[in-house]
Write a protein that holds these residues in place. Structure first.
Motif, PDB file in Angstrom:
ATOM      1  N   SER A 231      -3.115  -0.091  39.332  1.00 29.87           N
ATOM      2  CA  SER A 231      -4.186   0.335  40.237  1.00 29.87           C
ATOM      3  C   SER A 231      -5.472  -0.432  39.945  1.00 29.87           C
ATOM      4  O   SER A 231      -6.226  -0.794  40.859  1.00 29.87           O
ATOM      5  CB  SER A 231      -4.426   1.842  40.118  1.00 29.87           C
ATOM      6  OG  SER A 231      -4.820   2.196  38.800  1.00 29.87           O
ATOM      7  N   ALA A 232      -5.717  -0.713  38.655  1.00 26.52           N
ATOM      8  CA  ALA A 232      -6.892  -1.489  38.274  1.00 26.52           C
ATOM      9  C   ALA A 232      -6.778  -2.916  38.808  1.00 26.52           C
ATOM     10  O   ALA A 232      -7.740  -3.494  39.315  1.00 26.52           O
ATOM     11  CB  ALA A 232      -7.058  -1.499  36.756  1.00 26.52           C
ATOM     12  N   TRP A 233      -5.572  -3.488  38.695  1.00 33.32           N
ATOM     13  CA  TRP A 233      -5.345  -4.841  39.193  1.00 33.32           C
ATOM     14  C   TRP A 233      -5.505  -4.916  40.715  1.00 33.32           C
ATOM     15  O   TRP A 233      -6.105  -5.868  41.248  1.00 33.32           O
ATOM     16  CB  TRP A 233      -3.955  -5.331  38.803  1.00 33.32           C
ATOM     17  CG  TRP A 233      -3.544  -6.567  39.541  1.00 33.32           C
ATOM     18  CD1 TRP A 233      -2.652  -6.666  40.565  1.00 33.32           C
ATOM     19  CD2 TRP A 233      -4.041  -7.900  39.334  1.00 33.32           C
ATOM     20  NE1 TRP A 233      -2.546  -7.956  41.007  1.00 33.32           N
ATOM     21  CE2 TRP A 233      -3.397  -8.740  40.263  1.00 33.32           C
ATOM     22  CE3 TRP A 233      -4.959  -8.449  38.460  1.00 33.32           C
ATOM     23  CZ2 TRP A 233      -3.637 -10.116  40.338  1.00 33.32           C
ATOM     24  CZ3 TRP A 233      -5.214  -9.821  38.530  1.00 33.32           C
ATOM     25  CH2 TRP A 233      -4.564 -10.629  39.452  1.00 33.32           C
ATOM     26  N   ALA A 234      -5.022  -3.918  41.419  1.00 35.87           N
ATOM     27  CA  ALA A 234      -5.127  -3.905  42.880  1.00 35.87           C
ATOM     28  C   ALA A 234      -6.587  -3.952  43.318  1.00 35.87           C
ATOM     29  O   ALA A 234      -6.953  -4.692  44.240  1.00 35.87           O
ATOM     30  CB  ALA A 234      -4.440  -2.665  43.439  1.00 35.87           C
TER      31      ALA A 234
ATOM     32  N   GLU B 124      -0.812   3.598  31.596  1.00 31.25           N
ATOM     33  CA  GLU B 124      -2.186   4.078  31.721  1.00 31.25           C
ATOM     34  C   GLU B 124      -3.108   3.261  30.823  1.00 31.25           C
ATOM     35  O   GLU B 124      -2.796   2.983  29.661  1.00 31.25           O
ATOM     36  CB  GLU B 124      -2.257   5.555  31.341  1.00 31.25           C
ATOM     37  CG  GLU B 124      -1.475   6.456  32.298  1.00 31.25           C
ATOM     38  CD  GLU B 124      -1.523   7.923  31.871  1.00 31.25           C
ATOM     39  OE1 GLU B 124      -2.029   8.189  30.756  1.00 31.25           O
ATOM     40  OE2 GLU B 124      -1.064   8.774  32.651  1.00 31.25           O
ATOM     41  N   ILE B 125      -4.236   2.866  31.377  1.00 31.42           N
ATOM     42  CA  ILE B 125      -5.176   1.999  30.650  1.00 31.42           C
ATOM     43  C   ILE B 125      -5.611   2.645  29.338  1.00 31.42           C
ATOM     44  O   ILE B 125      -5.674   1.984  28.295  1.00 31.42           O
ATOM     45  CB  ILE B 125      -6.404   1.685  31.524  1.00 31.42           C
ATOM     46  CG1 ILE B 125      -5.983   0.883  32.754  1.00 31.42           C
ATOM     47  CG2 ILE B 125      -7.456   0.937  30.722  1.00 31.42           C
ATOM     48  CD1 ILE B 125      -7.099   0.610  33.731  1.00 31.42           C
TER      49      ILE B 125
ATOM     50  N   LEU C  89      -9.570  -4.813  32.805  1.00 32.13           N
ATOM     51  CA  LEU C  89      -9.869  -3.534  32.149  1.00 32.13           C
ATOM     52  C   LEU C  89     -11.371  -3.266  32.106  1.00 32.13           C
ATOM     53  O   LEU C  89     -11.806  -2.117  32.256  1.00 32.13           O
ATOM     54  CB  LEU C  89      -9.296  -3.538  30.731  1.00 32.13           C
ATOM     55  CG  LEU C  89      -7.768  -3.678  30.594  1.00 32.13           C
ATOM     56  CD1 LEU C  89      -7.333  -3.368  29.170  1.00 32.13           C
ATOM     57  CD2 LEU C  89      -7.036  -2.770  31.583  1.00 32.13           C
ATOM     58  N   GLN C  90     -12.160  -4.306  31.921  1.00 33.56           N
ATOM     59  CA  GLN C  90     -13.615  -4.126  31.915  1.00 33.56           C
ATOM     60  C   GLN C  90     -14.118  -3.675  33.278  1.00 33.56           C
ATOM     61  O   GLN C  90     -15.028  -2.840  33.369  1.00 33.56           O
ATOM     62  CB  GLN C  90     -14.300  -5.428  31.494  1.00 33.56           C
ATOM     63  CG  GLN C  90     -14.184  -5.731  30.005  1.00 33.56           C
ATOM     64  CD  GLN C  90     -14.745  -7.084  29.634  1.00 33.56           C
ATOM     65  OE1 GLN C  90     -14.868  -7.988  30.469  1.00 33.56           O
ATOM     66  NE2 GLN C  90     -15.084  -7.265  28.373  1.00 33.56           N
ATOM     67  N   ARG C  91     -13.540  -4.212  34.343  1.00 28.78           N
ATOM     68  CA  ARG C  91     -13.916  -3.775  35.685  1.00 28.78           C
ATOM     69  C   ARG C  91     -13.503  -2.328  35.906  1.00 28.78           C
ATOM     70  O   ARG C  91     -14.239  -1.546  36.537  1.00 28.78           O
ATOM     71  CB  ARG C  91     -13.249  -4.677  36.738  1.00 28.78           C
ATOM     72  CG  ARG C  91     -13.844  -6.067  36.823  1.00 28.78           C
ATOM     73  CD  ARG C  91     -15.212  -6.046  37.458  1.00 28.78           C
ATOM     74  NE  ARG C  91     -15.710  -7.396  37.674  1.00 28.78           N
ATOM     75  CZ  ARG C  91     -16.790  -7.685  38.373  1.00 28.78           C
ATOM     76  NH1 ARG C  91     -17.515  -6.717  38.926  1.00 28.78           N
ATOM     77  NH2 ARG C  91     -17.188  -8.939  38.514  1.00 28.78           N
ATOM     78  N   ALA C  92     -12.346  -1.959  35.410  1.00 29.57           N
ATOM     79  CA  ALA C  92     -11.894  -0.574  35.539  1.00 29.57           C
ATOM     80  C   ALA C  92     -12.885   0.367  34.857  1.00 29.57           C
ATOM     81  O   ALA C  92     -13.201   1.447  35.380  1.00 29.57           O
ATOM     82  CB  ALA C  92     -10.499  -0.421  34.931  1.00 29.57           C
ATOM     83  N   LYS C  93     -13.379  -0.048  33.707  1.00 30.51           N
ATOM     84  CA  LYS C  93     -14.388   0.739  32.990  1.00 30.51           C
ATOM     85  C   LYS C  93     -15.693   0.794  33.787  1.00 30.51           C
ATOM     86  O   LYS C  93     -16.308   1.857  33.926  1.00 30.51           O
ATOM     87  CB  LYS C  93     -14.631   0.104  31.614  1.00 30.51           C
ATOM     88  CG  LYS C  93     -15.739   0.737  30.787  1.00 30.51           C
ATOM     89  CD  LYS C  93     -15.336   2.068  30.218  1.00 30.51           C
ATOM     90  CE  LYS C  93     -16.387   2.571  29.236  1.00 30.51           C
ATOM     91  NZ  LYS C  93     -16.046   3.901  28.693  1.00 30.51           N
ATOM     92  N   GLN C  94     -16.095  -0.359  34.332  1.00 32.26           N
ATOM     93  CA  GLN C  94     -17.330  -0.439  35.108  1.00 32.26           C
ATOM     94  C   GLN C  94     -17.252   0.441  36.360  1.00 32.26           C
ATOM     95  O   GLN C  94     -18.243   1.070  36.750  1.00 32.26           O
ATOM     96  CB  GLN C  94     -17.566  -1.891  35.511  1.00 32.26           C
ATOM     97  CG  GLN C  94     -18.806  -2.113  36.376  1.00 32.26           C
ATOM     98  CD  GLN C  94     -18.924  -3.565  36.813  1.00 32.26           C
ATOM     99  OE1 GLN C  94     -18.386  -4.468  36.202  1.00 32.26           O
ATOM    100  NE2 GLN C  94     -19.641  -3.794  37.894  1.00 32.26           N
ATOM    101  N   TRP C  95     -16.068   0.491  36.974  1.00 28.21           N
ATOM    102  CA  TRP C  95     -15.885   1.283  38.187  1.00 28.21           C
ATOM    103  C   TRP C  95     -15.534   2.737  37.889  1.00 28.21           C
ATOM    104  O   TRP C  95     -15.187   3.499  38.800  1.00 28.21           O
ATOM    105  CB  TRP C  95     -14.787   0.656  39.043  1.00 28.21           C
ATOM    106  CG  TRP C  95     -15.154  -0.709  39.566  1.00 28.21           C
ATOM    107  CD1 TRP C  95     -16.397  -1.162  39.882  1.00 28.21           C
ATOM    108  CD2 TRP C  95     -14.253  -1.793  39.825  1.00 28.21           C
ATOM    109  NE1 TRP C  95     -16.348  -2.455  40.323  1.00 28.21           N
ATOM    110  CE2 TRP C  95     -15.047  -2.880  40.308  1.00 28.21           C
ATOM    111  CE3 TRP C  95     -12.878  -1.965  39.709  1.00 28.21           C
ATOM    112  CZ2 TRP C  95     -14.490  -4.110  40.661  1.00 28.21           C
ATOM    113  CZ3 TRP C  95     -12.323  -3.184  40.067  1.00 28.21           C
ATOM    114  CH2 TRP C  95     -13.118  -4.247  40.533  1.00 28.21           C
ATOM    115  N   LYS C  96     -15.613   3.104  36.612  1.00 28.83           N
ATOM    116  CA  LYS C  96     -15.399   4.484  36.167  1.00 28.83           C
ATOM    117  C   LYS C  96     -13.995   4.992  36.496  1.00 28.83           C
ATOM    118  O   LYS C  96     -13.797   6.173  36.785  1.00 28.83           O
ATOM    119  CB  LYS C  96     -16.462   5.417  36.769  1.00 28.83           C
ATOM    120  CG  LYS C  96     -17.891   5.026  36.392  1.00 28.83           C
ATOM    121  CD  LYS C  96     -18.901   6.056  36.817  1.00 28.83           C
ATOM    122  CE  LYS C  96     -20.330   5.597  36.527  1.00 28.83           C
ATOM    123  NZ  LYS C  96     -20.556   5.216  35.133  1.00 28.83           N
ATOM    124  N   LEU C  97     -13.036   4.071  36.469  1.00 31.40           N
ATOM    125  CA  LEU C  97     -11.648   4.494  36.621  1.00 31.40           C
ATOM    126  C   LEU C  97     -11.151   5.133  35.333  1.00 31.40           C
ATOM    127  O   LEU C  97     -10.164   5.886  35.341  1.00 31.40           O
ATOM    128  CB  LEU C  97     -10.763   3.293  36.968  1.00 31.40           C
ATOM    129  CG  LEU C  97     -11.066   2.569  38.288  1.00 31.40           C
ATOM    130  CD1 LEU C  97     -10.094   1.419  38.485  1.00 31.40           C
ATOM    131  CD2 LEU C  97     -10.994   3.533  39.466  1.00 31.40           C
TER     132      LEU C  97
END
Length: 292
Positions: free
Chosen positions: A6-9, A44-45, A81-89
């Motif tokens: 989902s993070a990659w998508a 899961e991340i 993964l950093q973007r996922a963190k930034q986007w509060k996923l």
């Protein structure tokens, strides 16, 4: 809990989609062929640990990937993964990435004789690729910069080439000598791009260049990738010839579009006489005293 898929998508849609076609294909290949081959798509991340990343790195080494390729895979995974963190996923802390350290800088450049032999060999195969190689040798442009050139980038009145949307995100203007002007003058047309092959945009230096290098036996003496002649060697040759001709490193770095002087310093050893001349220039400022 967000999965790596989902993070990659989201990353592919919001970030990677704005990159070049070549970059999209390369990064997608790294994700599918290496990252998803090791981690389950539904992983899961927040379950990924630093130990898991070390195991992933070991698996890449086991595939006999080059240190640079391993670094690219880890760097892509880290960015996602950093973007996922930034986007509060995710809410937890990200694991630490132990990136490989290596000196992967290519240091090979062509002699005048090698360059002339290569250009002759390329010309026998393709006039288009001969002109591309000549322009690379006389401007130092990266392959991506060359293949994105448009007629509007050529300033014939001032004998200059405007290089836009570069790898370093810094536009620059490169002056053109006689050889470069001749190449551009005979390739300028109403086409959207200056250089195209079979009516399509060129994405990378392909078979014609590699075959010419092979025929000239420029790589017959080494298996070290840093010493092997590739298309990027033309850029190194441009810089090396300038430094050997006495052009200051700062000017060379400016023409290459380097972000920092540190990147240009790889060529410093080619001009040891510049240091001698520099210290000799100080002799005029003090008087010699005879102590005898």
């Amino acid at each position: 809990m967000a999965s790596i898929s989902s993070a990659w998508a989201l990353y592919a849609k919001l970030v990677l989609s704005t990159a070049s076609t070549h970059s999209i294909a390369t990064e997608t290949g790294r994700w599918n062929n290496h990252i998803l081959k090791h981690f389950d798509p539904d992983c899961e991340i927040e379950s990924i640990t630093s130990m898991n990343l070390l195991e992933f790195r070991s698996s890449l080494i086991g595939k006999k990937l080059s240190p640079q390729s391993i670094s690219h895979c880890l760097s892509l995974f880290r960015r996602v993964l950093q973007r996922a963190k930034q986007w509060k996923l995710i809410s937890g802390e990200l694991p630490s990435f132990d990136m490989p350290r290596f000196d992967n800088k290519r240091i090979r450049f062509l002699t005048k004789e090698e360059a002339n032999e290569l250009l002759l060999c390329v010309s026998l195969k393709s006039s288009l690729w001969h002109d591309i190689c000549v322009l690379a040798l006389h401007t130092g442009l990266r392959s991506g910069e060359l293949f994105k050139l448009r007629p509007c980038h050529f300033d014939s009145q001032n004998s200059a080439l405007h290089v836009l949307d570069t790898k370093s995100n810094s536009n620059r203007t490169v002056p053109l000598n006689k050889q470069a002007l001749e190449v551009l003058s005979r390739n300028i047309s109403r086409k959207e791009l200056i250089f195209t092959e079979h009516g399509k945009q060129i994405l990378y230096a392909g078979r014609t260049f590699r075959q010419a290098v092979e025929i000239c036996r420029l790589n017959s003496h080494t298996q070290d990738r840093r010493q092997r002649v590739v298309f990027h060697t033309l850029r190194h040759t441009f810089a090396s010839w300038l430094v050997q001709s006495g052009i200051p490193l700062a000017v060379v770095g400016q023409l290459l579009g380097h972000k920092s002087m540190q990147m240009t310093m790889r060529y410093a050893h080619l001009a040891p006489a510049q240091g001698v001349s520099a210290v000799k220039a100080l002799e005029q400022f003090t008087n010699s005293v005879n102590l005898e």
